[in-house]
Design a protein around this motif. Structure first.
Motif, PDB file in Angstrom:
ATOM      1  N   ARG A  44     -58.621 -25.242 -48.099  1.00 23.45           N
ATOM      2  CA  ARG A  44     -59.121 -24.409 -49.692  1.00 23.45           C
ATOM      3  C   ARG A  44     -60.707 -24.178 -49.289  1.00 23.45           C
ATOM      4  NH1 ARG A  44     -54.948 -27.530 -51.733  1.00 23.45           N
ATOM      5  NH2 ARG A  44     -56.344 -29.833 -52.150  1.00 23.45           N
ATOM      6  N   LYS A  90     -63.147 -20.401 -49.889  1.00 18.11           N
ATOM      7  CA  LYS A  90     -64.173 -21.394 -50.852  1.00 18.11           C
ATOM      8  C   LYS A  90     -65.362 -20.695 -50.193  1.00 18.11           C
ATOM      9  CE  LYS A  90     -66.228 -24.119 -54.555  1.00 18.11           C
ATOM     10  NZ  LYS A  90     -65.603 -24.721 -55.249  1.00 18.11           N
ATOM     11  N   LYS A 113     -65.199 -16.637 -48.651  1.00 19.45           N
ATOM     12  CA  LYS A 113     -65.170 -15.838 -49.427  1.00 19.45           C
ATOM     13  C   LYS A 113     -64.552 -14.354 -49.168  1.00 19.45           C
ATOM     14  CE  LYS A 113     -69.086 -17.336 -52.575  1.00 19.45           C
ATOM     15  NZ  LYS A 113     -70.662 -17.618 -52.492  1.00 19.45           N
ATOM     16  N   SER A 171     -55.486 -19.425 -53.845  1.00 19.19           N
ATOM     17  CA  SER A 171     -55.993 -18.240 -53.101  1.00 19.19           C
ATOM     18  C   SER A 171     -55.873 -16.847 -53.346  1.00 19.19           C
ATOM     19  CB  SER A 171     -54.529 -17.633 -51.470  1.00 19.19           C
ATOM     20  OG  SER A 171     -53.867 -17.786 -51.848  1.00 19.19           O
ATOM     21  N   GLU A 179     -56.124 -16.390 -56.842  1.00 12.80           N
ATOM     22  CA  GLU A 179     -57.072 -16.250 -58.301  1.00 12.80           C
ATOM     23  C   GLU A 179     -58.814 -16.283 -57.359  1.00 12.80           C
ATOM     24  OE1 GLU A 179     -57.447 -20.807 -59.499  1.00 12.80           O
ATOM     25  OE2 GLU A 179     -55.253 -20.234 -59.932  1.00 12.80           O
ATOM     26  N   LEU A 180     -59.144 -16.752 -55.882  1.00 12.49           N
ATOM     27  CA  LEU A 180     -59.900 -16.250 -55.204  1.00 12.49           C
ATOM     28  C   LEU A 180     -60.064 -15.025 -54.776  1.00 12.49           C
ATOM     29  CD1 LEU A 180     -62.785 -17.802 -53.290  1.00 12.49           C
ATOM     30  CD2 LEU A 180     -60.855 -17.389 -50.998  1.00 12.49           C
ATOM     31  N   ASP A 187     -61.706 -12.630 -57.675  1.00  7.83           N
ATOM     32  CA  ASP A 187     -63.191 -13.138 -57.793  1.00  7.83           C
ATOM     33  C   ASP A 187     -63.790 -12.299 -56.958  1.00  7.83           C
ATOM     34  OD1 ASP A 187     -62.200 -14.787 -59.880  1.00  7.83           O
ATOM     35  OD2 ASP A 187     -62.882 -16.732 -58.885  1.00  7.83           O
ATOM     36  N   THR A 188     -63.025 -12.603 -55.213  1.00  9.87           N
ATOM     37  CA  THR A 188     -63.635 -11.849 -54.486  1.00  9.87           C
ATOM     38  C   THR A 188     -64.030 -10.448 -54.564  1.00  9.87           C
ATOM     39  OG1 THR A 188     -62.379 -12.776 -52.812  1.00  9.87           O
ATOM     40  CG2 THR A 188     -63.860 -14.317 -52.399  1.00  9.87           C
TER      41      THR A 188
END
Length: 191
Positions: free
Chosen positions: A60, A64, A67, A135, A137-138, A141-142
């Motif tokens: 994780r 993070k 990105k 992943s 949620e990431l 964002d990315t």
């Protein structure tokens, strides 16, 4: 778009996989993608034999830190003919009677999969769900961050579009070896 089989954010697990790359190698590749504004996907494996909770937490953190534009979490499947398959079979953790029996270990998600990790069954399933949510949620964002970069001033890009594609191909061919090259060393890569 490049797809990198980073597999894990844990050097311990990468060594068990005989990956030939480290977490630091993956982070350097990600750094170059961000510098050159070239999106990439991170392909990860969950449930590798003897994986521990700490390894999942490191994965994780790796995601993070690097990105990626997208993330694929794949549950480990022991493939016939691989060293890890043979080891698991010797340990009687898998039973194969017919050539296609291994497919029963390859369903979507962790349901139906055998837990080869060092985690108990409840933790194994919970951490998989947490990693999937993380992943997703990431990715949102990315994806937003990458979209903002797409609208940035194109004159700030270090390479023309003609040179970007060969650069990525070169990075893939070298399996992270390109990360030690300076910009001057890339002349002629697109030629």
């Amino acid at each position: 778009m490049a797809f990198y089989g980073f597999e894990s954010g844990s050097d311990r697990i990468l060594a068990k996989m005989n990956k030939g790359a480290t977490v630091e190698d993956g982070l350097r590749v990600a750094k170059y993608h961000h510098e050159f504004r070239l999106p990439f996907n991170a392909m990860m494996i969950y449930g590798y034999p003897q994986e521990e909770l700490q390894d999942v937490q490191l994965t994780r953190q790796f995601l993070k830190d690097c990105k990626p534009y997208g993330v694929s979490i794949n549950v480990f499947v022991p493939m016939p003919g691989s060293k890890v398959f043979d080891e698991l079979r010797k340990q009687s953790k898998i039973q194969i009677n017919r050539p296609d029996d291994y497919r029963r270990y390859s369903s979507y998600g962790v349901e139906g999969h055998i837990n080869f990790t060092a985690m108990d069954e409840e933790t194994y399933k919970l951490e998989y769900e947490r990693l999937i949510r993380f992943s997703e949620e990431l990715h949102l964002d990315t994806k937003r961050d990458w979209a903002l970069r797409d609208f940035a001033d194109a004159s700030k890009l270090p390479f023309t579009a003609k040179k970007e594609t060969p650069l990525i191909a070169y990075m893939i061919r070298r399996n992270f070896g390109v990360i030690e090259l300076g910009k001057q060393d890339l002349s002629g890569v697109a030629d």
